[in-house]
Design an enzyme around this catalytic site. Sequence first.
Site, short mmCIF file in Angstrom:
data_model
loop_
_atom_site.label_atom_id
_atom_site.label_comp_id
_atom_site.label_asym_id
_atom_site.label_seq_id
_atom_site.Cartn_x
_atom_site.Cartn_y
_atom_site.Cartn_z
N TYR A 148 0.72 -1.15 -0.10
CA TYR A 148 -0.06 0.16 0.13
C TYR A 148 0.90 1.33 0.01
O TYR A 148 0.78 2.12 -1.05
CB TYR A 148 -0.69 0.05 1.23
CG TYR A 148 -2.09 1.18 1.12
CD1 TYR A 148 -3.05 1.38 0.23
CD2 TYR A 148 -1.70 2.31 2.35
CE1 TYR A 148 -4.00 2.03 0.63
CE2 TYR A 148 -2.70 3.15 2.34
CZ TYR A 148 -3.78 3.25 1.19
OH TYR A 148 -4.76 4.21 1.40
N LYS A 152 1.19 3.69 -3.02
CA LYS A 152 0.61 5.13 -3.22
C LYS A 152 1.93 6.08 -3.42
O LYS A 152 1.67 7.09 -3.94
CB LYS A 152 0.11 5.51 -1.96
CG LYS A 152 -1.31 4.65 -1.62
CD LYS A 152 -2.52 5.32 -2.62
CE LYS A 152 -3.87 4.90 -2.02
NZ LYS A 152 -4.96 5.46 -2.73
#
Length: 320
Positions: A148, A152
Amino acid sequence: MNVNVKRVLITGGVGFLGSHLCERLLSQGHEVIALDNLSTGIRANVDDLLGHPSFRLIEQDVCTPLLIHVDEIYNFACPASPMRYQLEPTGTLKTSVLGAINVLDLASSTGAKVLQASTSEVYGDPQVHPQSEAYCGNVNPVGPRACYDEGKRCAETLFFDYHRQYGTRIKVVRIFNTYGPRMLRDDGRVVSNFVVQALRGHDITVYGEGAQTRSFCYVGDLIDALILAMKLPDDMTGPINIGNPSEISIKSLADRVIELTGSRSRLIYSDLPVDDPVRRCPDITLARTSMGWEPKVDLDSGLSRTIDYFEKILSGVAAA
Ligand code: UDP
């Protein structure tokens, strides 16, 4: 058509934040297209919108190239709770990276403005406190949160490289912990976990000693900020932190939830997950000065609204 009315695409439009954004933009008279693969978003979140003449739901994965003419794009498609994004880590990375490429390609070819829902997770386990946008972060690239966090971070890189290379009109906002109605009851996030456990009279599961901190922003405040960020002039790309700078320990959060629900649940303690950030709090100076925004809803008011929501969900009055 009124020139102020925009055609807006929201990827992840059926999720927690996406569905609130759809609702708000529709209430302002815009045309809204929600694109979602329904992996973590639930249809019940947009049930009330499905009959709206200016709303359309497209069931599609953001990893598939997009062909649709819109004025603005909000890119929210990605599993966002640690439990859900670690379930299929390679899928999470693909969603962040391929999703970013697809929305950026669409924005570049059509001239649309595109806003990336980035995250405080780009700061990892921060060594600087509170976190300002200038801080480059402390992320473990091979840990269980990396799918994640690095996904991102890579998406942010893509946004800025498209902007520099092709002049794509971008906005990047870094969203800190957000809570409120329509959180999933079972995705492992702390606010939903504690509220559901308290309402059911189950033990409240505190990880570690509960000394780690977070700063919780009510969803309505967050949506205000997103819409303001999209309206910023083209040269104000961000990144901009959006969150509530009122910091609280996880143990204190558990105490607030117990008091507000009147629950007799007790706290139980277990190991802190790997790479769990010790402290997190946004510096929102940039949001304050550039957009005149700051959060209005305090934790107790926001928690009370969230508790009302989960009471309805658990008693079966509301869908989900
Ligand atoms: N947490 C906890 N009990 C739970 C769920 C989470 O103590 O049942 C802690 C978790 O370890 C973290 C914080 O609460 O320190 C926030 O977790 P969450 O999953 O909501 O989001 P994060 O900020 O870690 O992305």
